[in-house]
Scaffold this motif. Structure first.
Motif, PDB file in Angstrom:
ATOM      1  N   PRO A  32      46.601   6.756  39.148  1.00 12.50           N
ATOM      2  CA  PRO A  32      46.275   8.132  38.812  1.00 12.50           C
ATOM      3  C   PRO A  32      45.576   8.878  39.961  1.00 12.50           C
ATOM      4  O   PRO A  32      44.935   8.274  40.812  1.00 12.50           O
ATOM      5  N   VAL A  33      45.731  10.196  39.916  1.00 14.91           N
ATOM      6  CA  VAL A  33      45.090  11.087  40.872  1.00 14.91           C
ATOM      7  C   VAL A  33      44.361  12.167  40.081  1.00 14.91           C
ATOM      8  O   VAL A  33      44.875  12.671  39.087  1.00 14.91           O
ATOM      9  N   ILE A  34      43.155  12.500  40.525  1.00 20.33           N
ATOM     10  CA  ILE A  34      42.411  13.622  39.957  1.00 20.33           C
ATOM     11  C   ILE A  34      42.281  14.672  41.051  1.00 20.33           C
ATOM     12  O   ILE A  34      41.861  14.368  42.161  1.00 20.33           O
ATOM     13  N   THR A  35      42.683  15.902  40.737  1.00 20.33           N
ATOM     14  CA  THR A  35      42.543  17.004  41.688  1.00 20.33           C
ATOM     15  C   THR A  35      41.584  18.044  41.109  1.00 20.33           C
ATOM     16  O   THR A  35      41.381  18.110  39.901  1.00 20.33           O
ATOM     17  N   TYR A  36      41.014  18.839  41.997  1.00 21.46           N
ATOM     18  CA  TYR A  36      40.051  19.855  41.576  1.00 21.46           C
ATOM     19  C   TYR A  36      40.160  21.053  42.510  1.00 21.46           C
ATOM     20  O   TYR A  36      40.585  20.923  43.658  1.00 21.46           O
ATOM     21  N   TYR A  37      39.786  22.213  42.016  1.00 23.09           N
ATOM     22  CA  TYR A  37      39.698  23.409  42.855  1.00 23.09           C
ATOM     23  C   TYR A  37      38.932  24.489  42.091  1.00 23.09           C
ATOM     24  O   TYR A  37      38.890  24.498  40.871  1.00 23.09           O
ATOM     25  N   GLU A  38      38.318  25.359  42.847  1.00 23.96           N
ATOM     26  CA  GLU A  38      37.551  26.456  42.270  1.00 23.96           C
ATOM     27  C   GLU A  38      38.517  27.539  41.796  1.00 23.96           C
ATOM     28  O   GLU A  38      39.411  27.938  42.543  1.00 23.96           O
ATOM     29  N   ILE A  39      38.337  28.009  40.564  1.00 21.97           N
ATOM     30  CA  ILE A  39      39.200  29.070  40.049  1.00 21.97           C
ATOM     31  C   ILE A  39      38.446  30.380  39.847  1.00 21.97           C
ATOM     32  O   ILE A  39      39.055  31.407  39.578  1.00 21.97           O
ATOM     33  N   GLY A  40      37.135  30.360  39.992  1.00 23.23           N
ATOM     34  CA  GLY A  40      36.366  31.582  39.848  1.00 23.23           C
ATOM     35  C   GLY A  40      34.918  31.381  40.233  1.00 23.23           C
ATOM     36  O   GLY A  40      34.385  30.283  40.110  1.00 23.23           O
ATOM     37  N   ASN A  41      34.323  32.458  40.734  1.00 22.76           N
ATOM     38  CA  ASN A  41      32.931  32.402  41.147  1.00 22.76           C
ATOM     39  C   ASN A  41      32.384  33.814  41.011  1.00 22.76           C
ATOM     40  O   ASN A  41      32.818  34.717  41.713  1.00 22.76           O
ATOM     41  N   THR A  42      31.467  33.998  40.064  1.00 22.21           N
ATOM     42  CA  THR A  42      30.918  35.328  39.830  1.00 22.21           C
ATOM     43  C   THR A  42      29.402  35.303  39.967  1.00 22.21           C
ATOM     44  O   THR A  42      28.775  34.252  39.891  1.00 22.21           O
ATOM     45  N   THR A  43      28.831  36.457  40.155  1.00 21.65           N
ATOM     46  CA  THR A  43      27.380  36.569  40.191  1.00 21.65           C
ATOM     47  C   THR A  43      26.840  36.170  38.835  1.00 21.65           C
ATOM     48  O   THR A  43      27.284  36.670  37.805  1.00 21.65           O
ATOM     49  N   GLY A  44      25.899  35.252  38.835  1.00 17.55           N
ATOM     50  CA  GLY A  44      25.360  34.749  37.588  1.00 17.55           C
ATOM     51  C   GLY A  44      24.049  35.386  37.195  1.00 17.55           C
ATOM     52  O   GLY A  44      23.742  35.520  36.017  1.00 17.55           O
ATOM     53  N   MET A  45      23.271  35.790  38.195  1.00 17.95           N
ATOM     54  CA  MET A  45      21.976  36.392  37.907  1.00 17.95           C
ATOM     55  C   MET A  45      21.519  37.180  39.122  1.00 17.95           C
ATOM     56  O   MET A  45      21.635  36.718  40.251  1.00 17.95           O
ATOM     57  N   CYS A  46      21.018  38.370  38.878  1.00 18.07           N
ATOM     58  CA  CYS A  46      20.446  39.199  39.944  1.00 18.07           C
ATOM     59  C   CYS A  46      19.061  39.666  39.525  1.00 18.07           C
ATOM     60  O   CYS A  46      18.804  39.913  38.349  1.00 18.07           O
ATOM     61  N   ALA A  47      18.191  39.768  40.512  1.00 14.99           N
ATOM     62  CA  ALA A  47      16.860  40.317  40.287  1.00 14.99           C
ATOM     63  C   ALA A  47      16.363  40.883  41.610  1.00 14.99           C
ATOM     64  O   ALA A  47      16.669  40.334  42.675  1.00 14.99           O
ATOM     65  N   ASP A  48      15.634  41.962  41.552  1.00 11.68           N
ATOM     66  CA  ASP A  48      15.085  42.597  42.755  1.00 11.68           C
ATOM     67  C   ASP A  48      16.163  42.859  43.803  1.00 11.68           C
ATOM     68  O   ASP A  48      15.984  42.623  44.992  1.00 11.68           O
ATOM     69  N   ASN A  49      17.338  43.317  43.343  1.00 12.66           N
ATOM     70  CA  ASN A  49      18.469  43.635  44.225  1.00 12.66           C
ATOM     71  C   ASN A  49      18.971  42.441  45.024  1.00 12.66           C
ATOM     72  O   ASN A  49      19.504  42.593  46.113  1.00 12.66           O
ATOM     73  N   GLU A  50      18.792  41.227  44.488  1.00 15.18           N
ATOM     74  CA  GLU A  50      19.276  40.014  45.145  1.00 15.18           C
ATOM     75  C   GLU A  50      20.009  39.146  44.139  1.00 15.18           C
ATOM     76  O   GLU A  50      19.654  39.110  42.966  1.00 15.18           O
ATOM     77  N   GLU A  51      21.009  38.429  44.627  1.00 13.89           N
ATOM     78  CA  GLU A  51      21.701  37.454  43.792  1.00 13.89           C
ATOM     79  C   GLU A  51      20.859  36.178  43.752  1.00 13.89           C
ATOM     80  O   GLU A  51      20.513  35.621  44.787  1.00 13.89           O
ATOM     81  N   TRP A  52      20.533  35.726  42.557  1.00 13.92           N
ATOM     82  CA  TRP A  52      19.712  34.523  42.392  1.00 13.92           C
ATOM     83  C   TRP A  52      20.512  33.344  41.856  1.00 13.92           C
ATOM     84  O   TRP A  52      20.019  32.233  41.802  1.00 13.92           O
ATOM     85  N   GLY A  53      21.746  33.614  41.435  1.00 12.83           N
ATOM     86  CA  GLY A  53      22.557  32.536  40.884  1.00 12.83           C
ATOM     87  C   GLY A  53      23.996  32.952  40.732  1.00 12.83           C
ATOM     88  O   GLY A  53      24.348  34.119  40.864  1.00 12.83           O
ATOM     89  N   GLN A  54      24.846  31.966  40.460  1.00 13.92           N
ATOM     90  CA  GLN A  54      26.267  32.225  40.299  1.00 13.92           C
ATOM     91  C   GLN A  54      26.798  31.431  39.112  1.00 13.92           C
ATOM     92  O   GLN A  54      26.200  30.446  38.691  1.00 13.92           O
ATOM     93  N   LYS A  55      27.919  31.889  38.586  1.00 14.29           N
ATOM     94  CA  LYS A  55      28.641  31.159  37.557  1.00 14.29           C
ATOM     95  C   LYS A  55      29.972  30.766  38.176  1.00 14.29           C
ATOM     96  O   LYS A  55      30.745  31.624  38.602  1.00 14.29           O
ATOM     97  N   THR A  56      30.220  29.466  38.257  1.00 17.70           N
ATOM     98  CA  THR A  56      31.403  28.962  38.941  1.00 17.70           C
ATOM     99  C   THR A  56      32.309  28.240  37.949  1.00 17.70           C
ATOM    100  O   THR A  56      31.843  27.505  37.086  1.00 17.70           O
ATOM    101  N   TYR A  57      33.598  28.463  38.103  1.00 17.22           N
ATOM    102  CA  TYR A  57      34.617  27.837  37.270  1.00 17.22           C
ATOM    103  C   TYR A  57      35.461  26.903  38.135  1.00 17.22           C
ATOM    104  O   TYR A  57      35.887  27.267  39.229  1.00 17.22           O
ATOM    105  N   ILE A  58      35.708  25.694  37.631  1.00 19.65           N
ATOM    106  CA  ILE A  58      36.460  24.667  38.352  1.00 19.65           C
ATOM    107  C   ILE A  58      37.624  24.204  37.476  1.00 19.65           C
ATOM    108  O   ILE A  58      37.449  24.021  36.271  1.00 19.65           O
ATOM    109  N   ALA A  59      38.787  23.990  38.085  1.00 18.72           N
ATOM    110  CA  ALA A  59      39.913  23.352  37.397  1.00 18.72           C
ATOM    111  C   ALA A  59      39.986  21.909  37.861  1.00 18.72           C
ATOM    112  O   ALA A  59      39.829  21.614  39.051  1.00 18.72           O
ATOM    113  N   VAL A  60      40.195  21.015  36.930  1.00 24.67           N
ATOM    114  CA  VAL A  60      40.384  19.597  37.222  1.00 24.67           C
ATOM    115  C   VAL A  60      41.704  19.185  36.576  1.00 24.67           C
ATOM    116  O   VAL A  60      41.912  19.425  35.385  1.00 24.67           O
ATOM    117  N   ASP A  61      42.596  18.610  37.378  1.00 25.67           N
ATOM    118  CA  ASP A  61      43.868  18.114  36.860  1.00 25.67           C
ATOM    119  C   ASP A  61      43.895  16.604  36.993  1.00 25.67           C
ATOM    120  O   ASP A  61      43.504  16.050  38.024  1.00 25.67           O
TER     121      ASP A  61
END
Length: 121
Positions: A32-61
């Protein structure tokens, strides 16, 4: 922004007996083989006009010779990903594919995680 590819690769490599590849296997000789790749990456949290976090989506096949093997590996993938703070959003079987003389079963899974950046305040 954080690149999560190395993070996910290291998580998936803890599963014994599989090859881990980025995006798509070049060949299907050794399964078997497991593959992965990022399918999305959005700003997860902002404060004081800065990005403090992200929400990332991953596909695994998961690519295997049989559906049962795909399902057993999916349970393992789900366990290691959740142990590292990833949440399963989707898991479904894909249609069988013929690669040369080999019929390959595939299960597609999607995970997401909120990642907060280290701050030096």
């Amino acid at each position: 922004m954080v690149d999560v590819n190395e993070m996910v690769r290291n998580i998936l490599k803890t599963i014994d007996g599989v090859t881990v590849k980025f995006y798509h296997p070049e060949q299907f000789v050794k399964l078997p083989v497991i593959t992965y790749y990022e399918i999305g990456n959005t700003t997860g949290m902002c404060a004081d006009n800065e990005e403090w976090g992200q929400k990332t989506y991953i596909a695994v096949d998961i690519w295997c010779k049989g559906g049962g093997e795909c399902s057993r590996l999916a349970v393992k993938v789900d366990g290691v990903m959740q142990n590292h703070g990833w949440y399963r959003e989707l898991s479904h079987d894909m249609p069988k594919e013929t690669k040369g003389k080999i019929t390959v079963c595939r299960k597609n899974m999607r995970f997401y995680k909120h990642i907060f950046f280290e701050r030096n305040d």
